[in-house]
Design a protein around this motif. Structure first.
Motif, mmCIF file in Angstrom:
data_model
loop_
_atom_site.group_PDB
_atom_site.id
_atom_site.type_symbol
_atom_site.label_atom_id
_atom_site.label_comp_id
_atom_site.label_asym_id
_atom_site.label_seq_id
_atom_site.Cartn_x
_atom_site.Cartn_y
_atom_site.Cartn_z
ATOM 1 N N PHE A 35 7.351 21.172 -8.568
ATOM 2 C CA PHE A 35 7.338 20.194 -7.491
ATOM 3 C C PHE A 35 8.448 20.518 -6.503
ATOM 4 C CE2 PHE A 35 9.255 16.213 -5.919
ATOM 5 C CZ PHE A 35 8.211 15.759 -5.133
ATOM 6 N N VAL A 36 8.083 20.637 -5.221
ATOM 7 C CA VAL A 36 9.042 21.046 -4.189
ATOM 8 C C VAL A 36 9.523 19.840 -3.382
ATOM 9 C CG1 VAL A 36 9.382 22.418 -2.094
ATOM 10 C CG2 VAL A 36 8.062 23.350 -4.014
ATOM 11 N N ASP A 37 8.591 19.114 -2.799
ATOM 12 C CA ASP A 37 8.983 17.963 -1.985
ATOM 13 C C ASP A 37 7.796 17.028 -1.814
ATOM 14 O OD1 ASP A 37 7.386 19.044 0.090
ATOM 15 O OD2 ASP A 37 9.088 20.067 0.983
ATOM 16 N N SER A 38 8.082 15.872 -1.261
ATOM 17 C CA SER A 38 7.052 14.845 -1.106
ATOM 18 C C SER A 38 7.323 14.022 0.136
ATOM 19 C CB SER A 38 7.038 13.929 -2.344
ATOM 20 O OG SER A 38 6.122 12.872 -2.189
ATOM 21 N N THR A 39 6.234 13.609 0.776
ATOM 22 C CA THR A 39 6.293 12.599 1.819
ATOM 23 C C THR A 39 5.579 11.360 1.305
ATOM 24 O OG1 THR A 39 6.313 14.242 3.584
ATOM 25 C CG2 THR A 39 5.675 11.998 4.181
ATOM 26 N N ILE A 40 6.253 10.232 1.392
ATOM 27 C CA ILE A 40 5.704 8.968 0.917
ATOM 28 C C ILE A 40 5.520 8.046 2.107
ATOM 29 C CG2 ILE A 40 6.077 6.961 -0.569
ATOM 30 C CD1 ILE A 40 8.095 10.054 -1.256
ATOM 31 N N HIS A 41 4.327 7.478 2.221
ATOM 32 C CA HIS A 41 4.056 6.439 3.206
ATOM 33 C C HIS A 41 3.765 5.144 2.466
ATOM 34 C CE1 HIS A 41 3.560 9.009 6.857
ATOM 35 N NE2 HIS A 41 3.231 9.924 5.957
ATOM 36 N N MET A 42 4.231 4.035 3.021
ATOM 37 C CA MET A 42 3.886 2.714 2.473
ATOM 38 C C MET A 42 3.769 1.736 3.630
ATOM 39 S SD MET A 42 7.499 1.727 0.617
ATOM 40 C CE MET A 42 7.856 3.397 0.075
ATOM 41 N N TRP A 43 2.928 0.711 3.440
ATOM 42 C CA TRP A 43 2.652 -0.219 4.543
ATOM 43 C C TRP A 43 2.108 -1.524 3.988
ATOM 44 C CZ3 TRP A 43 0.210 4.213 3.233
ATOM 45 C CH2 TRP A 43 -1.131 4.139 2.843
ATOM 46 N N HIS A 69 0.864 -1.186 0.000
ATOM 47 C CA HIS A 69 0.000 0.000 0.000
ATOM 48 C C HIS A 69 0.899 1.233 0.000
ATOM 49 C CE1 HIS A 69 -3.678 -2.228 1.613
ATOM 50 N NE2 HIS A 69 -2.695 -3.119 1.726
ATOM 51 N N VAL A 70 0.484 2.271 -0.757
ATOM 52 C CA VAL A 70 1.330 3.459 -0.922
ATOM 53 C C VAL A 70 0.466 4.715 -0.930
ATOM 54 C CG1 VAL A 70 2.863 4.727 -2.491
ATOM 55 C CG2 VAL A 70 3.137 2.252 -2.214
ATOM 56 N N SER A 71 0.964 5.763 -0.288
ATOM 57 C CA SER A 71 0.387 7.099 -0.398
ATOM 58 C C SER A 71 1.512 8.092 -0.633
ATOM 59 C CB SER A 71 -0.376 7.480 0.877
ATOM 60 O OG SER A 71 -0.815 8.825 0.822
ATOM 61 N N PHE A 84 -14.503 5.451 1.537
ATOM 62 C CA PHE A 84 -13.743 4.223 1.308
ATOM 63 C C PHE A 84 -12.505 4.538 0.476
ATOM 64 C CE2 PHE A 84 -12.657 0.718 -1.541
ATOM 65 C CZ PHE A 84 -12.404 -0.289 -0.623
ATOM 66 N N CYS A 85 -11.407 3.838 0.779
ATOM 67 C CA CYS A 85 -10.177 4.028 0.021
ATOM 68 C C CYS A 85 -9.382 2.727 0.035
ATOM 69 C CB CYS A 85 -9.356 5.153 0.645
ATOM 70 S SG CYS A 85 -8.200 5.938 -0.469
ATOM 71 N N ASP A 86 -8.834 2.360 -1.102
ATOM 72 C CA ASP A 86 -8.019 1.151 -1.227
ATOM 73 C C ASP A 86 -6.724 1.560 -1.916
ATOM 74 O OD1 ASP A 86 -6.770 -1.238 -1.911
ATOM 75 O OD2 ASP A 86 -8.612 -2.244 -2.520
ATOM 76 N N LEU A 87 -5.635 1.607 -1.150
ATOM 77 C CA LEU A 87 -4.370 2.133 -1.657
ATOM 78 C C LEU A 87 -3.357 1.032 -1.958
ATOM 79 C CD1 LEU A 87 -4.047 5.321 0.559
ATOM 80 C CD2 LEU A 87 -4.917 5.114 -1.771
ATOM 81 N N ARG A 88 -3.847 -0.162 -2.292
ATOM 82 C CA ARG A 88 -2.951 -1.210 -2.754
ATOM 83 C C ARG A 88 -2.394 -0.847 -4.133
ATOM 84 N NH1 ARG A 88 -6.484 -6.283 -3.053
ATOM 85 N NH2 ARG A 88 -8.010 -4.649 -3.587
ATOM 86 N N VAL A 89 -1.156 -1.269 -4.363
ATOM 87 C CA VAL A 89 -0.500 -0.984 -5.640
ATOM 88 C C VAL A 89 0.004 -2.279 -6.264
ATOM 89 C CG1 VAL A 89 0.197 1.330 -4.891
ATOM 90 C CG2 VAL A 89 1.779 -0.593 -4.581
ATOM 91 N N ARG A 90 0.271 -2.224 -7.562
ATOM 92 C CA ARG A 90 0.921 -3.329 -8.253
ATOM 93 C C ARG A 90 2.003 -2.752 -9.151
ATOM 94 N NH1 ARG A 90 -4.399 -4.853 -11.690
ATOM 95 N NH2 ARG A 90 -4.571 -2.937 -12.922
ATOM 96 N N GLN A 91 3.029 -3.551 -9.347
ATOM 97 C CA GLN A 91 4.157 -3.120 -10.155
ATOM 98 C C GLN A 91 3.822 -3.312 -11.633
ATOM 99 O OE1 GLN A 91 7.821 -4.736 -8.782
ATOM 100 N NE2 GLN A 91 9.095 -3.415 -10.075
ATOM 101 N N THR A 92 4.105 -2.286 -12.444
ATOM 102 C CA THR A 92 3.816 -2.335 -13.876
ATOM 103 C C THR A 92 5.072 -2.342 -14.734
ATOM 104 O OG1 THR A 92 3.648 0.090 -13.953
ATOM 105 C CG2 THR A 92 1.616 -1.158 -13.563
ATOM 106 N N GLY A 93 6.223 -2.132 -14.124
ATOM 107 C CA GLY A 93 7.494 -2.120 -14.841
ATOM 108 C C GLY A 93 8.618 -2.251 -13.848
#
Length: 262
Positions: free
Chosen positions: A154-162, A141-143, A238-247
């Motif tokens: 674009f200045v900066d980013s915070t990434i969460h994953m779990w 899961h990624v945000s 509702f939110c579903d933040l699962r991801v899958r790899q595409t490359g």
């Protein structure tokens, strides 16, 4: 006047609310076994991005579904997430109306009692699609959230994953920055206009992120279960933040997480 969903009562002007500090806290343990360190992918290296920090945690009693829900329902517990530190929250573009990836919120926070409020009158934080994802690996899961300046850079980013782990979930948060911007974001310009010698301390350079993360096991399972089953999807998103790899170094979301359709 258009209704703006927010985190409830707070002191205004919140820039003056510097006399209440955070609670004592104990940082969460690291995952066991340890997770590999994140590495910037080719896109991020080509753009010259800098990895400022990454932190790995085990969150006891917190499920991935709870964190998925949290990022679309932050107004319900923003002041519980970092008591005494969080001073302002409101949605600019609420997820129910704009969808997860088009949502944005404004925050201001204190990094300690007596310290000027970080973010001035507010920092707008925008949800980013995974074309901005800067790492070679990801958890399930990624945000991604990010800040832009007035020129749209674009200045900066915070990434969460779990992802799930026995007894809870494992979690990584990371901060990246773009050193090639032509001007700072609006909240930094505001601080410099008020005090040319101001040197705002970003939250990644403090223990603020560790404070926030330590709080999730304290309040999120309770809050999530209170809202579980609430029937109105505009109030309980509702939110579903699962991801899958595409490359080799690219990902996409499994679900659209678009605006609520009644």
């Amino acid at each position: 006047m258009e209704y703006q969903p927010n985190a409830g009562q707070t002191y205004v002007p919140f820039q003056d609310n510097i006399n209440v500090g955070p609670l004592p806290f104990t940082p969460l343990p690291k995952p066991d076994p340890a997770l590999p360190d994140l590495e910037l992918n080719q896109m991020a290296r080509n753009k010259g991005y800098i990895l400022n920090a990454q932190n790995h945690h085990f969150l006891p009693g917190v499920t991935p579904e709870m964190l998925d829900w949290w990022w679309a329902n932050m107004e319900k517990g923003y002041y519980l997430w970092a008591p005494g530190s969080h001073k302002r929250f409101n949605w600019v573009r609420p997820p129910w109306k704009y969808g997860y990836l088009n949502s944005a919120h404004i925050i201001a926070e204190s990094l300690g009692k007596g310290i000027p409020i970080f973010g001035g009158s507010g920092v707008q934080i925008n949800r980013l699609d995974l074309s901005y994802y800067p790492f070679t690996t990801a958890l399930e899961h990624v945000s991604c959230e990010g800040v832009f300046n007035d020129k749209g850079e674009f200045v900066d980013s915070t990434i969460h994953m779990w992802q799930a782990a026995p007894g809870g979930c494992v979690h990584i948060d990371a901060s990246i920055a773009n050193p090639n911007i032509s001007e700072p974001p609006a909240f930094v310009k505001e601080a410099l206009a008020a005090d040319p010698n101001a040197k705002p301390v970003p939250s990644w350079a403090s223990d603020h992120g560790e404070y926030e993360t330590s709080r999730w096991p304290e309040f999120l399972p309770i809050l999530y279960n209170l809202w579980k089953g609430h029937p109105d999807p505009t109030q309980n998103v509702f939110c579903d933040l699962r991801v899958r790899q595409t490359g080799p170094e690219t990902w996409e979301y499994l679900c659209e997480n678009g605006p609520v359709q009644l």
